[in-house]
Write a protein that holds these residues in place. Structure first.
Motif, PDB file in Angstrom:
ATOM      1  N   THR A 182      24.803  14.277  27.847  1.00  0.00           N
ATOM      2  CA  THR A 182      26.205  13.907  27.687  1.00  0.00           C
ATOM      3  C   THR A 182      27.041  15.129  28.069  1.00  0.00           C
ATOM      4  OG1 THR A 182      26.301  14.708  25.407  1.00  0.00           O
ATOM      5  CG2 THR A 182      25.668  12.392  25.731  1.00  0.00           C
ATOM      6  N   PRO A 183      28.352  14.956  28.301  1.00  0.00           N
ATOM      7  CA  PRO A 183      29.184  16.117  28.611  1.00  0.00           C
ATOM      8  C   PRO A 183      29.093  17.223  27.552  1.00  0.00           C
ATOM      9  CG  PRO A 183      30.375  14.124  29.155  1.00  0.00           C
ATOM     10  CD  PRO A 183      29.102  13.690  28.474  1.00  0.00           C
ATOM     11  N   LEU A 187      26.597  17.857  25.425  1.00  0.00           N
ATOM     12  CA  LEU A 187      25.287  18.502  25.481  1.00  0.00           C
ATOM     13  C   LEU A 187      25.200  19.454  26.671  1.00  0.00           C
ATOM     14  CD1 LEU A 187      22.828  15.600  24.569  1.00  0.00           C
ATOM     15  CD2 LEU A 187      23.027  17.796  23.373  1.00  0.00           C
ATOM     16  N   MET A 188      25.735  19.036  27.807  1.00  0.00           N
ATOM     17  CA  MET A 188      25.697  19.893  28.988  1.00  0.00           C
ATOM     18  C   MET A 188      26.536  21.145  28.787  1.00  0.00           C
ATOM     19  SD  MET A 188      25.628  17.038  32.050  1.00  0.00           S
ATOM     20  CE  MET A 188      25.683  18.249  33.368  1.00  0.00           C
ATOM     21  N   ARG A 189      27.662  20.991  28.136  1.00  0.00           N
ATOM     22  CA  ARG A 189      28.505  22.154  27.838  1.00  0.00           C
ATOM     23  C   ARG A 189      27.766  23.122  26.926  1.00  0.00           C
ATOM     24  NH1 ARG A 189      32.313  19.418  25.613  1.00  0.00           N
ATOM     25  NH2 ARG A 189      33.123  18.677  27.612  1.00  0.00           N
ATOM     26  N   ASP A 190      27.054  22.569  25.951  1.00  0.00           N
ATOM     27  CA  ASP A 190      26.328  23.389  24.979  1.00  0.00           C
ATOM     28  C   ASP A 190      25.121  24.090  25.605  1.00  0.00           C
ATOM     29  OD1 ASP A 190      25.824  24.367  22.345  1.00  0.00           O
ATOM     30  OD2 ASP A 190      24.219  22.882  22.153  1.00  0.00           O
ATOM     31  N   LEU A 191      24.418  23.397  26.512  1.00  0.00           N
ATOM     32  CA  LEU A 191      23.182  23.927  27.079  1.00  0.00           C
ATOM     33  C   LEU A 191      23.387  24.764  28.343  1.00  0.00           C
ATOM     34  CD1 LEU A 191      20.893  20.775  26.676  1.00  0.00           C
ATOM     35  CD2 LEU A 191      20.662  22.946  25.437  1.00  0.00           C
ATOM     36  N   ALA A 192      24.561  24.679  28.931  1.00  0.00           N
ATOM     37  CA  ALA A 192      24.810  25.360  30.208  1.00  0.00           C
ATOM     38  C   ALA A 192      24.444  26.848  30.211  1.00  0.00           C
ATOM     39  CB  ALA A 192      26.261  25.170  30.629  1.00  0.00           C
ATOM     40  N   GLU A 240      30.562   9.211  37.791  1.00  0.00           N
ATOM     41  CA  GLU A 240      29.902   9.557  36.527  1.00  0.00           C
ATOM     42  C   GLU A 240      29.282  10.951  36.603  1.00  0.00           C
ATOM     43  OE1 GLU A 240      29.289   8.631  32.623  1.00  0.00           O
ATOM     44  OE2 GLU A 240      30.313   7.402  34.129  1.00  0.00           O
ATOM     45  N   LEU A 241      28.640  11.265  37.733  1.00  0.00           N
ATOM     46  CA  LEU A 241      28.034  12.578  37.903  1.00  0.00           C
ATOM     47  C   LEU A 241      29.088  13.679  37.869  1.00  0.00           C
ATOM     48  CD1 LEU A 241      25.641  14.414  38.498  1.00  0.00           C
ATOM     49  CD2 LEU A 241      25.951  13.919  40.937  1.00  0.00           C
ATOM     50  N   ASN A 242      30.177  13.464  38.582  1.00  0.00           N
ATOM     51  CA  ASN A 242      31.229  14.484  38.619  1.00  0.00           C
ATOM     52  C   ASN A 242      31.860  14.692  37.242  1.00  0.00           C
ATOM     53  OD1 ASN A 242      30.934  15.223  41.303  1.00  0.00           O
ATOM     54  ND2 ASN A 242      32.330  13.633  42.037  1.00  0.00           N
ATOM     55  N   THR A 243      31.924  13.637  36.450  1.00  0.00           N
ATOM     56  CA  THR A 243      32.419  13.768  35.068  1.00  0.00           C
ATOM     57  C   THR A 243      31.491  14.656  34.243  1.00  0.00           C
ATOM     58  OG1 THR A 243      33.444  11.573  35.145  1.00  0.00           O
ATOM     59  CG2 THR A 243      33.027  12.507  32.967  1.00  0.00           C
ATOM     60  N   LEU A 244      30.194  14.442  34.402  1.00  0.00           N
ATOM     61  CA  LEU A 244      29.211  15.269  33.681  1.00  0.00           C
ATOM     62  C   LEU A 244      29.275  16.724  34.166  1.00  0.00           C
ATOM     63  CD1 LEU A 244      26.132  12.866  33.664  1.00  0.00           C
ATOM     64  CD2 LEU A 244      27.382  13.647  31.650  1.00  0.00           C
ATOM     65  N   VAL A 245      29.332  16.904  35.477  1.00  0.00           N
ATOM     66  CA  VAL A 245      29.339  18.262  36.040  1.00  0.00           C
ATOM     67  C   VAL A 245      30.584  19.026  35.596  1.00  0.00           C
ATOM     68  CG1 VAL A 245      29.493  19.588  38.184  1.00  0.00           C
ATOM     69  CG2 VAL A 245      27.879  17.685  37.999  1.00  0.00           C
ATOM     70  N   ALA A 246      31.705  18.313  35.472  1.00  0.00           N
ATOM     71  CA  ALA A 246      32.940  18.966  35.056  1.00  0.00           C
ATOM     72  C   ALA A 246      32.805  19.619  33.689  1.00  0.00           C
ATOM     73  CB  ALA A 246      34.092  17.948  35.053  1.00  0.00           C
ATOM     74  N   ALA A 247      31.885  19.083  32.871  1.00  0.00           N
ATOM     75  CA  ALA A 247      31.695  19.629  31.523  1.00  0.00           C
ATOM     76  C   ALA A 247      31.092  21.038  31.552  1.00  0.00           C
ATOM     77  CB  ALA A 247      30.803  18.700  30.709  1.00  0.00           C
TER      78      ALA A 247
END
Length: 206
Positions: A168-169, A171-176, A197-204
Motif C-alpha cells: 500500500t502507499p 507501507l511503501m513509504r515506511d519501507l522505502a 495505480e502504479l504511479n499512485t503507489l510510486v508517488a508514496a
C-alpha cells in the motif's frame, strides 16, 4: 540487479494473462513508469501457454530494455531466451539454478519471512532475495515480513532485497529507506488502469 539508491519497481505479472490484451497493457505501463525488472509469474504448468505468454512479454520487455525473469521454470528460461529465473522455494534451488543458467543470468529467491533462508540464498549465488507478504490480511498464512526484517537486512547484508505482497502507499513509504525494490503485481493489475495505480503507489516513495 544492482541495488539502487532509491527503491525501484519490480513488476510481477498476474497469474493468468490474456494474450490478446496483456502485452499492450504491459507496454503502456512500461511506457509510463520506470521498471527495473519484470517477473512472469503464471500459475499452472501448461508449457505451451506459458511459452506463448513468455514470448509475448519478452518482446515487450526487451523493446523497453527491461529484463524478464520467469517464476521457477528453469528450462523454459533457457529455451525462451529469458533473462533469468525467480525461485519460490527459498534457498533450495539457487545453487543448481546458478550452475545451470551461468553467471550472467538473474537468479532471485523468495524467502518468505526467513532471514536465514535469505542469507543462505545469497551465499548460494542469488542476485536478490524477496521477502513478503508485507501486507494484506488474507495473503499466505497471515505471517508478515515486518519492517524490522528489511531494516536488519539493509544494514547487514549486501544482496539486494525486494519487498512484495499486499503493498500500500503507507507501507511503501515506511519501507522505502530499507528496501531496494518493491515487487508490485496484484496491487495494480486488478484495477481498471494499472499505470495510474502504479504511479499512485510510486508517488508514496517520494
Amino acid at each position: 540487479m544492482e541495488p539502487p539508491e532509491q527503491p525501484q519497481i519490480y513488476l510481477i505479472t498476474p497469474p493468468a494473462i490474456t494474450l490478446s490484451t496483456f502485452p499492450d497493457q504491459l507496454a503502456r505501463v512500461l511506457d509510463g513508469a520506470e521498471i527495473a525488472c519484470i517477473r512472469l509469474a503464471l500459475a499452472g504448468n501448461d508449457e505451451e501457454a506459458i511459452a506463448k505468454a513468455a514470448d509475448a512479454c519478452r518482446e515487450v520487455a526487451h523493446a523497453h530494455d527491461v529484463a524478464l525473469v520467469i517464476s521457477n521454470h528453469l528450462l523454459l528460461a533457457q529455451r525462451l531466451g529469458l533473462d533469468g529465473v525467480h525461485l519460490d522455494d527459498g534457498a533450495r534451488s539457487v545453487r543448481a539454478a546458478r550452475k545451470e543458467l551461468g553467471p550472467d543470468a538473474i537468479v532471485g529467491s523468495f524467502c518468505g519471512v526467513s532471514n536465514h533462508d535469505g542469507m543462505t540464498a545469497g551465499e548460494a549465488g542469488a542476485d536478490y532475495v524477496a521477502f513478503g507478504p508485507v501486507g494484506g490480511e488474507n495473503l499466505g498464512d497471515g505471517t508478515r515480513a515486518e519492517r524490522d526484517l528489511f531494516q536488519w537486512w539493509s544494514e547487514m547484508i549486501e544482496v539486494p532485497v525486494v519487498a512484495e505482497g499486499g503493498l500500500t502507499p503507507s507501507l511503501m513509504r515506511d519501507l522505502a529507506p530499507c528496501t531496494d525494490f518493491f515487487g508490485i503485481g496484484d496491487e495494480i493489475w486488478s484495477k481498471d488502469d494499472p499505470l495510474i495505480e502504479l504511479n499512485t503507489l510510486v508517488a508514496a516513495i517520494g
